[in-house]
Scaffold this motif. Structure first.
Motif, mmCIF file in Angstrom:
data_model
loop_
_atom_site.group_PDB
_atom_site.id
_atom_site.type_symbol
_atom_site.label_atom_id
_atom_site.label_comp_id
_atom_site.label_asym_id
_atom_site.label_seq_id
_atom_site.Cartn_x
_atom_site.Cartn_y
_atom_site.Cartn_z
ATOM 1 N N ASP A 1 143.889 31.733 -30.025
ATOM 2 C CA ASP A 1 145.453 32.992 -30.115
ATOM 3 C C ASP A 1 145.016 33.633 -32.372
ATOM 4 O OD1 ASP A 1 146.916 34.778 -29.932
ATOM 5 O OD2 ASP A 1 148.676 33.126 -29.514
ATOM 6 N N PRO A 2 143.944 34.706 -31.826
ATOM 7 C CA PRO A 2 143.351 35.114 -32.827
ATOM 8 C C PRO A 2 145.296 35.318 -33.746
ATOM 9 C CG PRO A 2 142.090 36.145 -32.009
ATOM 10 C CD PRO A 2 143.958 34.828 -30.899
ATOM 11 N N VAL A 3 146.222 36.052 -33.117
ATOM 12 C CA VAL A 3 147.077 36.597 -34.033
ATOM 13 C C VAL A 3 148.213 35.384 -34.179
ATOM 14 C CG1 VAL A 3 149.451 37.741 -33.605
ATOM 15 C CG2 VAL A 3 147.547 38.896 -32.476
ATOM 16 N N GLN A 4 148.065 34.260 -33.281
ATOM 17 C CA GLN A 4 148.909 32.917 -33.492
ATOM 18 C C GLN A 4 148.170 32.519 -34.723
ATOM 19 O OE1 GLN A 4 152.188 31.887 -33.125
ATOM 20 N NE2 GLN A 4 152.190 29.914 -32.501
ATOM 21 N N ARG A 5 146.596 32.391 -34.114
ATOM 22 C CA ARG A 5 146.347 31.466 -35.867
ATOM 23 C C ARG A 5 146.038 32.232 -37.178
ATOM 24 N NH1 ARG A 5 140.070 32.835 -34.511
ATOM 25 N NH2 ARG A 5 141.109 34.708 -36.016
ATOM 26 N N ASN A 6 146.196 33.122 -37.391
ATOM 27 C CA ASN A 6 146.038 34.044 -38.841
ATOM 28 C C ASN A 6 147.235 33.881 -38.803
ATOM 29 O OD1 ASN A 6 143.756 34.636 -37.682
ATOM 30 N ND2 ASN A 6 143.896 36.835 -37.978
ATOM 31 N N ALA A 7 148.461 33.514 -38.230
ATOM 32 C CA ALA A 7 150.111 34.156 -38.227
ATOM 33 C C ALA A 7 150.347 32.733 -39.395
ATOM 34 C CB ALA A 7 151.175 33.897 -37.969
ATOM 35 N N ARG B 1 138.693 38.004 -44.483
ATOM 36 C CA ARG B 1 139.538 38.501 -43.603
ATOM 37 C C ARG B 1 137.904 39.438 -42.359
ATOM 38 N NH1 ARG B 1 139.976 41.614 -40.226
ATOM 39 N NH2 ARG B 1 140.901 44.134 -40.145
ATOM 40 N N ARG B 2 136.576 39.240 -42.611
ATOM 41 C CA ARG B 2 135.572 39.645 -41.757
ATOM 42 C C ARG B 2 135.488 38.481 -40.629
ATOM 43 N NH1 ARG B 2 130.830 42.619 -45.065
ATOM 44 N NH2 ARG B 2 132.407 44.270 -46.219
ATOM 45 N N VAL B 3 135.828 37.270 -40.878
ATOM 46 C CA VAL B 3 135.772 35.932 -40.252
ATOM 47 C C VAL B 3 136.876 35.698 -38.942
ATOM 48 C CG1 VAL B 3 134.819 33.894 -39.891
ATOM 49 C CG2 VAL B 3 133.955 35.108 -41.734
ATOM 50 N N LEU B 4 137.949 35.610 -39.960
ATOM 51 C CA LEU B 4 139.344 35.488 -39.399
ATOM 52 C C LEU B 4 140.471 36.338 -39.582
ATOM 53 C CD1 LEU B 4 140.186 32.407 -41.611
ATOM 54 C CD2 LEU B 4 139.129 31.987 -39.516
ATOM 55 N N GLY B 5 140.117 37.234 -40.131
ATOM 56 C CA GLY B 5 140.981 38.434 -38.971
ATOM 57 C C GLY B 5 142.194 38.861 -40.224
ATOM 58 N N VAL B 6 142.277 38.524 -40.827
ATOM 59 C CA VAL B 6 143.578 37.992 -42.070
ATOM 60 C C VAL B 6 142.996 38.935 -43.683
ATOM 61 C CG1 VAL B 6 145.224 36.395 -43.570
ATOM 62 C CG2 VAL B 6 143.276 35.516 -41.642
ATOM 63 N N GLY B 7 144.010 39.385 -43.310
ATOM 64 C CA GLY B 7 143.675 40.762 -44.238
ATOM 65 C C GLY B 7 143.889 40.844 -45.694
ATOM 66 N N ILE B 8 143.337 41.126 -46.786
ATOM 67 C CA ILE B 8 142.847 40.780 -48.095
ATOM 68 C C ILE B 8 144.823 40.709 -48.578
ATOM 69 C CG2 ILE B 8 142.675 41.005 -50.403
ATOM 70 C CD1 ILE B 8 139.673 41.942 -48.978
ATOM 71 N N PRO C 1 157.963 28.528 -39.232
ATOM 72 C CA PRO C 1 158.703 30.347 -39.422
ATOM 73 C C PRO C 1 157.163 30.866 -39.678
ATOM 74 C CG PRO C 1 159.839 29.654 -40.500
ATOM 75 C CD PRO C 1 158.877 28.416 -40.932
ATOM 76 N N ILE C 2 156.742 31.494 -38.039
ATOM 77 C CA ILE C 2 155.747 32.027 -38.211
ATOM 78 C C ILE C 2 156.504 33.689 -37.088
ATOM 79 C CG2 ILE C 2 153.446 32.773 -36.216
ATOM 80 C CD1 ILE C 2 152.977 29.766 -36.753
ATOM 81 N N ASP C 3 155.888 34.355 -38.515
ATOM 82 C CA ASP C 3 156.380 35.945 -37.462
ATOM 83 C C ASP C 3 154.861 36.690 -37.471
ATOM 84 O OD1 ASP C 3 156.399 38.320 -36.635
ATOM 85 O OD2 ASP C 3 157.040 39.261 -39.046
ATOM 86 N N ALA D 1 150.295 39.441 -39.955
ATOM 87 C CA ALA D 1 149.078 38.078 -38.819
ATOM 88 C C ALA D 1 148.300 38.917 -38.882
ATOM 89 C CB ALA D 1 150.119 37.204 -38.160
ATOM 90 N N GLY D 2 148.278 39.695 -38.637
ATOM 91 C CA GLY D 2 146.658 40.260 -37.625
ATOM 92 C C GLY D 2 146.263 41.998 -38.259
ATOM 93 N N SER D 3 146.845 41.829 -39.503
ATOM 94 C CA SER D 3 146.840 42.855 -40.004
ATOM 95 C C SER D 3 145.625 43.195 -40.066
ATOM 96 C CB SER D 3 146.970 43.566 -41.238
ATOM 97 O OG SER D 3 147.024 44.229 -42.330
#
Length: 492
Positions: A274-280, A398-405, A479-481, A487-489
C-alpha cells in the motif's frame, strides 16, 4: 488512519534505554579504570571482529524478518546456516590474529583477537530466535534479554578491571554479553530448530540477506575507517578518543532513534503493498524521530567538553573533539537509516547494497586522502561526505519510494531549526560559565535550559508536532494522514 505501534515502540525504547544506559555506565567506569591505551587496543580488535561478524551473518536474520510467511523448515535452515557461517568465520579470525597484530605493529593484539573469535560461535546461537521475536514485534522479550545481557556483562567487566585484568576485562565483558544473549534468546522463544536444511531456502535467504549484509558491512566500514587507520598512524590512544566520542553518539542514537529504526522495517514491510500508507508511515517516522534526535545530538555538540570531563575524567580530552564532529552528522544519519529501512522493507536489497557501496567507497577514499592531516580531518571529511550525498539520497527516496523531498524536509525542519538555535545558546552560555563553574554544575544548569529553549523554539514553529506525540501516547497508534499533501505527494 493509524498503525498500532505503541507497545512495540515502548518496548523497543525500553530495550534501547535500559541496555544503553547500563552499557554506557560500564564503558565510562572501564575507561576511567583502564585508560585510553588499553581501551584503544581492544577497540582495534573489536572493530575487526565487528566487521567480520556482519559478513558472517549473511543478512539471513533480516531476510527472515522481511518474509511475509515462514515455515519451520525455513527457520531451521536459517539457524543451521548461521551456525555454519559462524564456525567458518571463527576459524578464519583465529588464523588472522597474528597478521592483524603485525599490521598494527602490536603483538599484544593477537591474543585479544583470538579470544574475541569466540563471538562468532556464540552470536549465531540466538540470532534466529531474535529474528522470530522481531517478526512478531515482541520487543518486550527483546528488551528484557538486552538489558539482562548488558547488566551481566557490565558487572563482569568492571569486576575484572578492578582485579587488574587490564584489556581482558573488556574481552570478558563482550563474551559474557554474547553468552547471556544466546541463552535468553532460547528461553524467550522456546523454539528448538529441526535438524533440517533446505538448500533452496538457504539460497533464497542469501539472495536477499546477502545484499543487506554487504551493505551493512560497507556502512560500518565507512564509519570505522578513521578508527582503523588511526590505529596505524597514531596508535591505540587516538583510537580510544574516537571510540569514546563515538560511544556517546551511539548512545544518543540508540536512545533517540534506534527505537524508531527498529520498528521501521517491520512496520513498513506490513504495508509495503500500500504505497500511500507506506509513505505516510515513512514521513511520520521522520518527523517523530527528528523531534527526539536533533536536540540531543546538537546539545552534545554544544556541551561536549564538560560531558567528557564528567564522564571520562582526565586524559580523555580528545574525545570531545570526536564527539562534536560526529554529532554534526545527525541529519544525514537520520535520513540515511530510514531510507535504507524503507528500501529493505520493500525488498530492494540490491539498491541498498549499491547505495551503501557508493557511500563507503567515497568515504573511504576521502578518509585515506586526508589521513596525513590528522584524525580530526578523517572524521570531519566523512561528515562532509554524508552531507554531499544527502541530496542524492532524497532524490532516490522520491523516485524509488514516491516520498516528496519537500514533504520530508518540512516534516523535520522545525526540529532542525530549534536544535541549532538551542545549541548556539547553550554553547555560548557554557563558554561564559567555564571560568566560574565546574563541568558538572554547568551540565546541571545547561541541560534543562537547553531543553526548554528547544521546545519553546519548536512550539513557535509547529504546535501540531507536540499534539502528534500526545495523540500517539493516548491512542496507542502512530498518527498517519495518507492524504496526497503529506504522504503520496508527487512534489519534488
Amino acid at each position: 488512519m493509524g498503525m498500532s505501534v505503541k507497545a512495540p515502540l515502548f518496548w523497543s525504547t525500553a530495550s534501547s534505554v535500559g541496555a544503553q544506559l547500563v552499557s554506557f555506565v560500564a564503558f565510562a567506569v572501564l575507561a576511567r579504570t583502564l585508560g585510553a591505551e588499553t581501551f584503544g587496543l581492544v577497540a582495534l580488535a573489536a572493530s575487526v571482529v565487528d566487521l567480520l561478524l556482519i559478513l558472517s551473518s549473511a543478512g539471513i536474520a533480516d531476510a527472515l524478518v522481511q518474509r511475509a510467511t515462514l515455515d519451520e523448515d525455513e527457520a531451521a535452515t536459517a539457524f543451521w546456516a548461521n551456525m555454519a557461517l559462524g564456525l567458518a568465520f571463527c576459524v578464519l579470525v583465529l588464523a588472522l590474529a597474528e597478521p592483524i597484530a603485525d599490521f598494527y605493529h602490536r603483538p599484544e593484539l593477537a591474543p585479544v583477537v583470538r579470544a574475541l573469535a569466540l563471538v562468532f560461535l556464540l552470536t549465531p546461537l540466538g540470532v534466529m530466535h531474535n529474528a522470530r521475536l522481531t517478526r512478531d514485534m515482541n520487543f518486550r522479550a527483546l528488551a528484557f534479554r538486552n538489558v539482562a545481557a548488558n547488566v551481566t556483562g557490565a558487572v563482569v567487566g568492571i569486576v575484572m578491571a578492578l582485579m587488574h585484568f587490564g584489556a581482558w576485562a573488556l574481552v570478558g565483558q563482550r563474551l559474557v554479553m554474547a553468552t547471556v544473549l544466546a541463552v535468553l534468546a532460547w528461553t524467550a522463544t522456546r523454539w528448538v530448530p529441526r535438524l533440517v536444511f533446505r538448500a533452496g531456502a538457504f539460497m533464497s535467504f542469501l539472495r536477499f540477506g546477502g545484499y543487506l549484509s554487504l551493505s551493512q558491512l560497507f556502512i560500518m566500514l565507512n564509519g570505522r575507517i578513521a578508527e582503523l587507520l588511526s590505529g596505524v598512524y597514531f596508535g591505540p590512544g587516538v583510537v580510544a578518543f574516537i571510540r569514546a566520542g563515538g560511544r556517546v553518539i551511539d548512545v544518543l542514537n540508540q536512545l533517540t532513534f534506534a527505537p524508531f529504526h527498529q520498528i521501521a522495517m517491520p512496520m513498513q514491510a506490513r504495508v509495503q503493498h500500500d504505497p500511500v500508507q507506506r509513505n505516510a508511515v515513512y514521513v511520520q517516522l521522520s518527523r517523530m524521530s527528528a523531534l527526539f534526535m536533533f536536540p540531543c545530538f546538537m546539545g552534545v555538540f554544544a556541551l561536549a567538553p564538560p560531558i567528557v570531563e564528567v564522564v571520562f575524567g582526565p586524559g580523555w580530552g580528545g574525545a570531545s573533539d570526536a564527539m562534536r564532529i560526529l554529532a554534526l552528522a545527525v541529519v544525514p544519519l537520520q535520513v540515511n537509516v530510514l531510507f535504507i529501512a524503507a528500501l529493505a522493507a520493500a525488498g530492494r536489497s540490491k539498491l541498498v547494497l549499491g547505495w551503501s557501496i557508493g557511500q563507503a567507497a567515497l568515504g573511504i577514499a576521502l578518509v585515506v586522502a586526508v589521513a596525513p592531516w590528522g584524525w580530526e580531518a578523517m572524521l570531519a571529511v566523512n561528515v562532509v561526505r554524508a552531507y554531499l550525498l544527502l541530496p542524492l539520497a532524497m532524490i532516490l527516496q522520491r523516485r524509488v519510494l514516491g516520498v516528496g523531498i519537500m514533504v520530508v524536509l518540512r516534516s523535520v525542519r522545525p526540529a532542525a531549526v530549534s536544535a541549532v538555535a538551542m545549541a548556539a545558546a547553550v554553547g555560548l552560555a557554557d563558554t561564559a560559565l567555564t571560568p566560574a563553574l565546574s563541568a558538572l554544575l554547568r551540565l546541571v544548569l545547561l541541560v534543562p535550559a537547553g531543553g526548554a529553549i528547544f521546545f519553546a523554539a519548536y512550539l513557535l514553529q509547529d504546535r501540531s508536532g507536540i499534539a502528534m506525540i500526545r495523540q500517539f501516547v493516548q491512542n496507542r497508534r502512530l498518527p498517519i494522514d495518507p492524504s496526497p499533501a503529506d504522504a503520496g505527494s508527487t512534489e519534488v
